[in-house]
Design a protein around this motif. Structure first.
Motif, short mmCIF file in Angstrom:
data_model
loop_
_atom_site.label_atom_id
_atom_site.label_comp_id
_atom_site.label_asym_id
_atom_site.label_seq_id
_atom_site.Cartn_x
_atom_site.Cartn_y
_atom_site.Cartn_z
N LYS A 173 0.79 -1.25 0.04
CA LYS A 173 -0.13 -0.13 0.07
C LYS A 173 0.75 1.20 -0.08
CE LYS A 173 -4.27 -1.68 2.07
NZ LYS A 173 -5.30 -1.49 2.98
N VAL A 174 1.92 1.26 0.75
CA VAL A 174 2.88 2.43 0.98
C VAL A 174 3.60 2.60 -0.36
CG1 VAL A 174 4.88 3.31 2.19
CG2 VAL A 174 3.05 2.31 3.26
N ARG A 175 4.00 1.44 -1.02
CA ARG A 175 4.65 1.61 -2.39
C ARG A 175 3.81 1.90 -3.32
NH1 ARG A 175 6.47 -3.90 -0.94
NH2 ARG A 175 5.03 -4.51 -2.71
N ARG A 176 2.61 1.64 -3.41
CA ARG A 176 1.75 2.20 -4.25
C ARG A 176 1.07 3.58 -4.21
NH1 ARG A 176 -1.80 -3.32 -5.85
NH2 ARG A 176 -0.17 -4.31 -6.65
N GLY A 177 1.36 4.04 -2.98
CA GLY A 177 0.83 5.51 -2.57
C GLY A 177 -0.60 5.44 -2.16
N ALA A 178 -1.11 4.25 -1.74
CA ALA A 178 -2.45 3.99 -1.04
C ALA A 178 -2.38 4.32 0.21
CB ALA A 178 -2.80 2.66 -1.31
N ARG A 179 -1.28 4.44 1.01
CA ARG A 179 -1.28 4.72 2.25
C ARG A 179 0.02 5.71 2.64
NH1 ARG A 179 -1.81 1.32 7.81
NH2 ARG A 179 -0.82 2.86 9.26
N THR A 180 -0.04 6.66 3.41
CA THR A 180 1.05 7.64 3.51
C THR A 180 1.90 6.75 4.93
OG1 THR A 180 -0.30 9.40 3.18
CG2 THR A 180 1.66 9.75 4.55
N ALA A 181 3.12 6.62 4.67
CA ALA A 181 3.82 6.02 5.84
C ALA A 181 4.19 6.94 6.84
CB ALA A 181 5.73 5.95 5.15
N GLY A 182 4.34 6.25 7.97
CA GLY A 182 4.54 7.01 9.42
C GLY A 182 3.63 6.71 10.23
N LEU A 183 3.84 7.29 11.49
CA LEU A 183 3.18 7.05 12.67
C LEU A 183 1.63 7.64 12.55
CD1 LEU A 183 3.25 6.16 15.52
CD2 LEU A 183 4.10 8.62 16.08
N THR A 184 0.54 7.26 12.89
CA THR A 184 -0.65 7.58 12.92
C THR A 184 -1.10 8.51 14.15
OG1 THR A 184 -1.72 5.78 13.76
CG2 THR A 184 -1.35 5.84 11.51
N ALA A 185 -2.14 9.17 14.11
CA ALA A 185 -2.61 9.69 15.32
C ALA A 185 -2.80 9.05 16.31
CB ALA A 185 -3.92 10.55 14.81
N PHE A 186 -3.71 7.69 15.91
CA PHE A 186 -3.81 6.56 17.00
C PHE A 186 -2.39 6.22 17.57
CE2 PHE A 186 -4.47 2.14 17.88
CZ PHE A 186 -5.19 2.26 19.26
N GLY A 187 -1.56 5.74 16.84
CA GLY A 187 -0.15 5.55 17.35
C GLY A 187 0.39 6.44 18.16
N ALA A 188 0.29 7.78 17.82
CA ALA A 188 0.81 8.65 18.85
C ALA A 188 0.26 8.57 20.21
CB ALA A 188 0.55 10.25 18.23
N GLN A 189 -1.15 8.57 20.19
CA GLN A 189 -2.00 8.02 21.38
C GLN A 189 -1.44 7.08 22.17
OE1 GLN A 189 -6.23 8.21 20.44
NE2 GLN A 189 -6.02 9.97 19.26
N ALA A 190 -1.26 5.86 21.37
CA ALA A 190 -0.65 4.68 22.02
C ALA A 190 0.64 5.05 22.84
CB ALA A 190 -0.52 3.57 20.93
N ILE A 191 1.72 5.62 21.89
CA ILE A 191 2.80 5.93 22.82
C ILE A 191 2.61 6.69 23.99
CG2 ILE A 191 4.99 7.11 22.20
CD1 ILE A 191 4.93 6.57 19.42
N ALA A 192 2.03 7.90 23.84
CA ALA A 192 1.72 8.63 25.14
C ALA A 192 1.20 7.66 26.12
CB ALA A 192 0.73 9.53 24.95
#
Length: 301
Positions: free
Chosen positions: A130-149
């Motif tokens: 999905k990232v290679r095809r541009g269907a998804r942006t690479a990186g941490l999501t907003a939910f991921g940032a909440q999980a880290i906190a």
């Protein structure tokens, strides 16, 4: 997890403590009965705990419990999870993991999830389809940032092994606690897809975290022997300091491919390689567990 290295061999191998992970992404859950990812994770923890109990190995949740195990000469394991795909949107499952004793969570494994994106597929292709095809942006999501906190508040170590560069850098910027990449290497020495860049190494070190060196070798790629292991250690130590170097064998995650290393019973091979490369005894002690103990105490108490 069904260890190729049984816990009852920890004492004879001279291993005082190790992290034991279950797999939380589809690679580790879809084939398990029942076909419910959350139940598959729970059953893996049940299995780990049964194996530890049968082997007389303790499960520790903080540095006080670890010191008690060491004082009694009882080997210890720290529970972890590789791939946080089963986390729900309200993060209630993170609370459950913490209460179960989990103290390290790898955000991604071999599939993108609701938290972030992977560095390589199980077949070794860089990034997900999905990232290679541009269907998804690479990186941490907003939910991921909440999980880290949430992990920072609870006292769970954030592991970015298997994450792509965008996710790793964003995690390091978001975390208030040390971040680790538990099993990897320096891409500056070998552009293996699972290795990380100097920029990522600097970002992890800036959190007070660790880069765990992974003794994987296949088709002239990776670390062929303890000399290669020491070369990666030297590169990272020169860049950010020896206090950020550790070793992460990923013991049961694949074949033992480094020369003279068949599994955790051969961990002393790393120390021999470091000594031969000119690292001091104190440096070897730090890499072979001291640095990991520091981060464990700082994050988990």
């Amino acid at each position: 997890m069904d260890p190729a290295f049984p816990f009852d061999q920890m004492t004879t191998a001279g291993i005082g403590a190790m992290v034991a992970c279950v797999v939380g992404d589809p690679l580790g859950t879809l084939w398990r009965a029942p076909r419910d990812p959350w139940e598959a994770v729970r059953r893996q923890f049940d299995s780990l705990e049964s194996q530890a109990d049968a082997a007389g190995v303790g499960i520790v949740r903080n540095s006080t419990e670890l010191k008690e195990s060491q004082a009694q000469n009882v080997p210890a394991i720290v529970l972890g999870m590789e791939g946080a795909d089963i986390l729900g949107p309200d993060l209630e499952r993170m609370e459950w993991l913490y209460q179960r004793g989990v103290r390290m969570v790898g955000l991604v494994h071999y599939s993108d999830n609701a938290l972030g994106t992977i560095g390589t597929t199980v077949c070794g292709q860089p990034r997900s389809r999905k990232v290679r095809r541009g269907a998804r942006t690479a990186g941490l999501t907003a939910f991921g940032a909440q999980a880290i906190a949430h992990m920072n508040r609870l006292g769970i170590i954030v592991d970015v092994a298997h994450a792509d560069s965008a996710t790793t850098l964003a995690v390091c910027a978001a975390s208030d606690a040390p971040v680790v990449s538990s099993h990897t290497g320096a891409a500056a020495l070998d552009d293996l897809a699972r290795y990380i860049s100097d920029e990522e190494i600097l970002a992890i070190a800036a959190t007070g975290g660790l880069i765990g060196l992974w003794p994987f070798h296949l088709r002239a790629r990776g670390m062929a022997d303890s000399r290669d292991f020491a070369r990666h250690a030297a590169h990272i130590a020169d860049l950010v300091g020896i206090e950020h170097v550790a070793f992460g064998t990923d013991a049961n995650g694949g074949p033992s491919t480094m020369d003279k290393y068949a599994g955790p019973q051969d961990n002393s091979e790393f120390a021999r390689g470091l000594s031969a490369a000119g690292f001091s005894e104190d440096d070897c002690v730090a890499v072979m567990g001291g640095n990991a103990l520091r981060v464990f105490a700082e994050v988990c108490g």
